[in-house]
Design an enzyme around this catalytic site. Structure first.
Site, short mmCIF file in Angstrom:
data_model
loop_
_atom_site.label_atom_id
_atom_site.label_comp_id
_atom_site.label_asym_id
_atom_site.label_seq_id
_atom_site.Cartn_x
_atom_site.Cartn_y
_atom_site.Cartn_z
N GLY A 7 17.65 -98.20 84.52
CA GLY A 7 17.49 -99.31 85.46
C GLY A 7 17.49 -100.62 84.70
N GLY A 9 17.57 -103.82 85.59
CA GLY A 9 17.29 -105.00 86.40
C GLY A 9 16.40 -105.96 85.61
N GLY A 12 13.83 -104.05 83.43
CA GLY A 12 14.60 -103.27 82.45
C GLY A 12 15.15 -104.16 81.34
N LYS A 187 -4.11 -101.69 91.42
CA LYS A 187 -2.88 -102.48 91.59
C LYS A 187 -2.32 -102.25 92.99
CE LYS A 187 1.03 -104.57 90.24
NZ LYS A 187 1.20 -106.00 90.26
P1 NAP Z 1 15.39 -104.93 89.97
O1 NAP Z 1 15.66 -106.22 89.27
O2 NAP Z 1 15.91 -104.72 91.37
O3 NAP Z 1 15.90 -103.76 89.03
C1 NAP Z 1 16.05 -102.44 89.45
C2 NAP Z 1 17.33 -101.94 88.80
O4 NAP Z 1 17.47 -100.55 89.07
C3 NAP Z 1 18.59 -102.62 89.35
O5 NAP Z 1 19.33 -103.13 88.27
C4 NAP Z 1 19.33 -101.48 90.03
O6 NAP Z 1 20.71 -101.56 89.90
C5 NAP Z 1 18.84 -100.30 89.21
N1 NAP Z 1 19.11 -99.02 89.87
C6 NAP Z 1 18.91 -98.66 91.16
N2 NAP Z 1 19.29 -97.37 91.35
C7 NAP Z 1 19.73 -96.92 90.14
C8 NAP Z 1 20.25 -95.68 89.69
N3 NAP Z 1 20.43 -94.64 90.50
N4 NAP Z 1 20.61 -95.56 88.37
C9 NAP Z 1 20.48 -96.59 87.53
N5 NAP Z 1 20.00 -97.82 87.90
C10 NAP Z 1 19.63 -97.97 89.19
O7 NAP Z 1 13.81 -104.67 90.06
P2 NAP Z 1 12.70 -105.15 89.01
O8 NAP Z 1 12.23 -106.50 89.41
O9 NAP Z 1 13.18 -104.93 87.64
O10 NAP Z 1 11.50 -104.16 89.37
C11 NAP Z 1 11.42 -102.83 88.87
C12 NAP Z 1 10.02 -102.30 89.21
O11 NAP Z 1 9.05 -103.08 88.51
C13 NAP Z 1 9.65 -102.44 90.69
O12 NAP Z 1 8.81 -101.39 91.05
C14 NAP Z 1 8.87 -103.75 90.74
O13 NAP Z 1 7.99 -103.83 91.84
C15 NAP Z 1 8.13 -103.66 89.41
N6 NAP Z 1 7.68 -104.94 88.86
C16 NAP Z 1 8.52 -106.00 88.82
C17 NAP Z 1 8.08 -107.20 88.26
C18 NAP Z 1 8.97 -108.41 88.16
O14 NAP Z 1 8.46 -109.49 87.80
N7 NAP Z 1 10.27 -108.31 88.39
C19 NAP Z 1 6.78 -107.29 87.76
C20 NAP Z 1 5.95 -106.16 87.81
C21 NAP Z 1 6.41 -104.99 88.36
P3 NAP Z 1 21.61 -102.18 91.08
O15 NAP Z 1 21.53 -103.65 90.84
O16 NAP Z 1 22.94 -101.56 90.79
O17 NAP Z 1 21.00 -101.75 92.36
O1 PAF Z 2 4.67 -107.39 93.87
C1 PAF Z 2 4.32 -108.53 93.50
O2 PAF Z 2 4.87 -109.56 93.89
C2 PAF Z 2 3.18 -108.66 92.51
O3 PAF Z 2 2.77 -107.35 92.14
C3 PAF Z 2 1.98 -109.48 93.01
C4 PAF Z 2 0.77 -109.17 92.13
C5 PAF Z 2 1.63 -109.20 94.45
C6 PAF Z 2 2.19 -110.95 92.79
O4 PAF Z 2 3.24 -111.49 93.52
#
Ligand code: NAP
Ligand code: PAF
Length: 306
Positions: A7, A9, A12, A187
């Site tokens: 992943g 994104g 990642g 969380k």
């Molecule tokens: P994101 O930017 O949407 O990244 C997810 C990635 O997974 C996308 O690049 C997507 O690719 C890929 N993907 C989906 N299906 C796949 C598959 N079958 N094989 C390989 N890759 C695949 O999401 P994110 O923000 O990184 O968040 C990831 C997790 O971390 C979530 O649970 C989120 O709630 C958590 N999180 C995020 C943050 C933050 O600040 N971003 C902070 C804390 C926690 P496509 O683009 O091709 O769909």
């Molecule tokens: O999912 C989110 O957006 C975050 O986990 C949080 C802590 C709610 C802050 O925006």
């Protein structure tokens, strides 16, 4: 260490960048089998006295089956709903000793039978680092946070300290826990309160500070479920924690707000949906959470029909 990040994104790319910078042999694993190398610019948070954060370019190979088969660690940075369909077909391509680390918001991304299928060391973590993909090949580390890790199976327990050390050296602080469930639940409690409300009201997190009655009702229901799960916490303690996060992230749009705005599937089934499933298992009523769940699902199905 040889690492594959499943992943590529926002989260990642953040880990790919920080792990490569520490000298680890990393690759990304994308949905498309013939994926080209991932190249991206990682912008670090700015220091208090400088206008913008340091930028660094990365180029990381992708989808090499040999690299996957010899990886010591598979870091899974998918959204919760993508974990089972993306991870399960890879299991027999990984070595028996490859530590799988799930790093997503929400709980219950793998069912009990799916968990039992995993023979490799399995860990789960939760991170509060902020990452934003603001252009196709650009990710911004929007804020430093912390990461907590724990084992989900006996083999995972044996790898917990080594994996924690590697991740901690790349993007600290990373803390190992003998039981990660209370962390995940706390969380989840925060996400169950903030995410659906901000998505439905299309507001920043800070706008919820004026909605204490609703937050209190949600925290009361969550505390009852957590108590039934064996986690001692009061509604008041959860409310204090939720208000702290709201204050610290007052200017942010929550991840669910962003998903709903962009008409993407949200993680509601693994946040409020998971809480409701556990409440049902314990015979507990959670009407406030159920109303929010129904409203988000209605929005998602309206978007899907367009
Ligand atoms: P994101 O930017 O949407 O990244 C997810 C990635 O997974 C996308 O690049 C997507 O690719 C890929 N993907 C989906 N299906 C796949 C598959 N079958 N094989 C390989 N890759 C695949 O999401 P994110 O923000 O990184 O968040 C990831 C997790 O971390 C979530 O649970 C989120 O709630 C958590 N999180 C995020 C943050 C933050 O600040 N971003 C902070 C804390 C926690 P496509 O683009 O091709 O769909
Ligand atoms: O999912 C989110 O957006 C975050 O986990 C949080 C802590 C709610 C802050 O925006």
């Amino acid at each position: 260490m040889k690492i594959t990040v499943l992943g590529c994104g926002a989260v990642g790319q953040l880990w790919l960048g920080y792990l490569q910078a520490k000298g680890h042999t990393v690759q990304g694993w994308q949905r498309i089998a013939e994926a080209a190398p991932v190249h991206f610019t990682l912008q670090q948070p700015s220091e208090p006295d400088s206008a913008s954060g340091q930028q660094r370019q990365y180029q990381v190979p992708c989808n090499d089956p040999h690299h996957l088969a010899s990886s010591d660690c598979l870091l899974v940075t998918l959204k919760a709903g993508a974990v089972a369909p993306a991870l399960l077909p890879l299991l027999d391509k990984l070595s028996a000793s490859c530590a799988i680390v799930l790093l997503h918001n929400g709980m219950g991304s793998l069912s009990e039978p799916q968990l039992a299928q995993i023979q490799q060391p399995l860990l789960q973590g939760i991170t509060s680092h902020g990452a934003l993909r603001y252009a196709p090949h650009s990710v911004r580390h929007t804020g430093y946070g912390e990461t907590h890790l724990g084992a989900l199976n006996a083999a995972g327990q044996t790898r917990l300290d080594a994996i924690t050390d590697v991740l901690n050296a790349a993007l600290p602080p990373v803390t190992a826990h003998t039981d990660i469930r209370p962390r995940l639940w706390h969380k989840l409690a925060v996400n169950c309160a903030i995410n659906p409300l901000t998505a439905l009201q299309q507001c920043r997190n800070g706008a919820l500070l004026s909605q204490q009655a609703e937050l209190q009702a949600l925290c009361g229901e969550t505390a009852a479920v957590m108590n039934a799960e064996g986690i001692a916490v009061s509604a008041e303690q959860l409310l204090v924690g939720v208000n702290q996060v709201i204050q610290a992230t007052a200017e942010n749009f929550s991840s669910m707000h962003q998903d709903i705005t962009l008409q993407r599937a949200s993680e509601i089934d693994y946040i409020t949906g998971y809480l409701i499933r556990r409440a049902q298992a314990h015979g507990l009523a959670v009407p406030h959470h159920q109303a929010l769940y129904a409203a988000i699902k209605q929005l998602e199905s309206a978007h899907a029909k367009r």
